[in-house]
Design an enzyme around this catalytic site. Structure first.
Site, short mmCIF file in Angstrom:
data_model
loop_
_atom_site.label_atom_id
_atom_site.label_comp_id
_atom_site.label_asym_id
_atom_site.label_seq_id
_atom_site.Cartn_x
_atom_site.Cartn_y
_atom_site.Cartn_z
N SER A 176 36.11 -24.40 -15.39
CA SER A 176 35.31 -23.73 -14.36
C SER A 176 36.13 -23.06 -13.26
CB SER A 176 34.34 -24.73 -13.74
OG SER A 176 35.05 -25.80 -13.16
N HIS A 204 29.73 -25.15 -18.63
CA HIS A 204 29.78 -23.74 -18.21
C HIS A 204 29.63 -22.77 -19.40
CE1 HIS A 204 30.58 -23.87 -13.87
NE2 HIS A 204 31.17 -25.03 -14.13
N LYS A 235 23.14 -25.82 -14.79
CA LYS A 235 23.85 -24.57 -14.52
C LYS A 235 23.03 -23.40 -15.05
CE LYS A 235 28.14 -26.77 -13.60
NZ LYS A 235 28.96 -27.84 -14.17
#
Ligand SMILES: *Cc1c(COP(=O)(O)O)cnc(C)c1O
Length: 387
Positions: A176, A204, A235
């Site tokens: 990330s 991610h 996310k």
């Protein structure tokens, strides 16, 4: 009191977290302290955090099932809603089964100690996420760190290990801070050669990589090969929650042995309702994922044209490399004053001298938003003599 001193030390060293208060929904724009800002900070890759369809689904779920699960699933049962989300996720991710958790952090704490223990070996990328590190610690297995994304190093470590012990290789899917992608195809080759289990944390990559955002396993076409895929719905999916995807037997084992599953209540009803809708949106259209990537590409190219160093990202995360943490913080403050919200990241989150502004893209920025942001980046870059 020692805490007073420790807190003061944090403040003096510049490592104290000042948490800003947001007065609006999380979108391409947000309001902080009454100021409207272009938001490049959240992990809301697809803009689903404030999507009308998700909001409607959450409300419908509340109307039908209430708000909370009211107990752990193994004792008090589970709702058809939770079962549906897991079935839909398994279909979307093209794996045998999925189990949901309260968060991605929990999913790691749950999974790692359920699979390995004292006397076993974990091979962990040196840049893995904190929740993986903590999951490894709780497991009591011996942790061997391999050099970041380095399969030669990983292989030499696996080669040295005893054949008799259980081995688990763990890597983040997308890292990330730099936005680089783990070489999962190569890692799989090495891992399978030495009979180790392979686990990837795709927090991610979920909603970002692969067809319609199916994640890193789909990106590398490694379906059925990666043993455990941990993910998050906090996310790109815009809600909150964790997931573990993989072979039916592994998922079944987790329902029997994963402590956060056995001793902590399930995801809440509105979260589950919203996540079902998020999966439905992704399953039926790749539009948001494509928009995310084209936005990131547009912004990244614009920044490079100004002469900024945008690192070696392979994903919509753009690290604007600045070097010293004081410069990065000043840069972020000036961005804020000019209506752009993007945070400075420095040591210890990234190595010393590698401070940066981390730009998180989202599918809900318009081209006008991006052009406006680019002008601000240029202005601040020139003011601080970075470009
Ligand atoms: C964000 C993140 C998590 C935590 O996910 P939550 O659902 O927010 O708890 C876990 N692993 C990685 C790699 C992450 O980036």
């Amino acid at each position: 009191m020692w805490l007073t001193e420790e807190l003061n030390n944090l403040k003096k060293s510049g490592l104290y977290n000042n948490i800003l208060t947001i007065e609006s929904p999380i979108g391409g724009e947000i309001i902080i302290e009454g100021r409207k800002l272009l938001n490049f900070c959240s992990n809301n890759y697809l803009g689903l955090a404030n999507n009308p369809r998700l909001k409607k689904a959450a409300i419908a779920a509340i109307n039908k099932f209430g708000v909370g699960p009211a107990a752990v699933r193994t004792i008090a049962g589970t709702t058809t809603l939770h079962k549906k989300l897991e079935k839909d996720l398994a279909k979307f991710k093209k794996c045998e089964a999925v189990l949901t958790f309260q968060s991605g952090f929990m999913a790691n704490l749950a999974t790692i100690p359920a699979l390995v223990g004292e006397g076993d070996l974990i091979f962990s990328d040196e840049l893995n996420h904190a929740s993986i590190i903590d999951g490894c610690r709780i497991s009591k297995a011996t942790v061997i760190r391999f050099k970041h994304a380095d399969t030669v190093d990983l292989e030499s470590l696996l080669k040295k290990a005893s054949k008799k012990v259980k081995k688990l290789v763990i890597t983040d899917g997308v890292f990330s801070m730099d936005g680089d992608i783990a070489p999962l195809d190569k890692i799989y080759k090495v891992t399978s050669k030495y009979g180790a289990l392979l686990m990837v944390d795709d927090a991610h990559g979920e909603g970002v990589l692969g067809r319609n955002g199916r994640g890193i396993v789909d990106h590398f076409n490694l379906h059925g090969k990666v043993d455990i895929e941990v993910g998050t719905m906090s996310k790109a999916l815009g809600v909150v929650g964790g997931l573990v995807a993989g072979k039916g037997e592994i998922i079944e084992w987790l329902t029997q042995r994963a402590r956060p599953f056995l001793f902590s209540s399930a995801m809440t009803i509105p979260d589950v309702g919203a996540c079902i809708e998020a999966v439905k949106i992704l399953g039926s259209s790749g539009v948001l994922v494509k928009k995310l990537w084209s936005n990131a590409d547009y912004l990244s190219k614009g920044l490079s044209r100004f002469g900024f160093d945008t690192g070696k990202s392979q994903t919509p995360i753009i690290p604007l490399m600045l070097g010293e943490v004081t410069l990065a913080k000043e840069f972020s403050n000036l961005l804020f004053e000019n209506g752009v919200f993007a945070k400075a990241i420095g040591y210890p989150t990234v190595p010393e001298g590698k401070a940066r502004i981390r730009i998180m893209n989202t599918a809900v920025h318009t081209k006008k938003d991006l052009d406006k942001a680019l002008l601000v980046f240029e202005k601040v870059g020139k003011t601080l003599k970075v470009i």
